[in-house]
Write a protein that holds these residues in place. Structure first.
Motif: not given
Length: 183
Positions: A123-137
């Motif tokens: 579950l954590e891996w699926h969430v963490s894979r989406r974070i880099p797509a946030l443009p201001n992160v």
């Protein structure tokens, strides 16, 4: 609705310390409220859904209940579909599981609620894979926080090593294995 969009941001920069579930979700929410967010993790991001150091219950099955699924789906559209495609089990636990509690089995029944079962690292891996797509992160990996910076009785920033300091609003989600020096 979990996060309401606001017309003005809270400020320039926020730092989240720790990339476990709490840190990942805090980063996602703060990305809507701050111009820039840094998610600082002492280790490198996982390339596969493996158990991380400092997560004692990482190998246990984790249930994503209805409200959690609603929140994750709002923050990360398509995540539950990806969980199931990759192997998570989903269904109504009320009629598909046997619950033993207080010396006896509970009566099975249809709850009308869909749940998802997977390991925490999955579950954590699926969430963490989406974070880099946030443009201001920004994700400075392998970068432990060594201390907090104080000014006038308030925390004003974090210290990553003696030569690199970032001033900001701060959030910590470092879990039980934190080694943050405060003072």
């Amino acid at each position: 609705m979990i996060v309401q969009r606001i017309s003005t941001s809270l400020g320039g920069r926020a730092i989240v310390m720790g990339a476990g579930m709490a840190g990942l979700l805090a980063t996602r929410v703060l990305s809507e409220l701050f111009e820039r967010v840094a998610l600082i993790e002492r280790g490198l991001p996982p390339e596969t859904p493996d158990t991380r150091q400092g997560v004692p219950q990482g190998r246990h099955a984790h249930v994503l209940w209805t409200r959690g699924e609603q929140i994750l789906s709002r923050l990360f559209p398509g995540i539950t579909e990806d969980l199931v495609k990759g192997g998570a089990n989903s269904g109504d636990l009320g009629d598909s599981a046997r619950w033993f509690q207080f010396g006896g089995y509970k009566r099975q029944h249809s709850s009308g609620r869909q749940t998802f079962i997977q390991t925490r690292p999955y579950l954590e891996w699926h969430v963490s894979r989406r974070i880099p797509a946030l443009p201001n992160v920004k994700l400075p990996a392998g970068c432990p926080v060594t201390g907090l910076l104080h000014q006038g009785g308030a925390v004003k920033g974090v210290q990553r090593d003696p030569s690199r300091v970032q001033r900001t609003s701060r959030w910590t989600a470092q879990g039980q294995d934190r080694r943050l020096r405060v003072g």
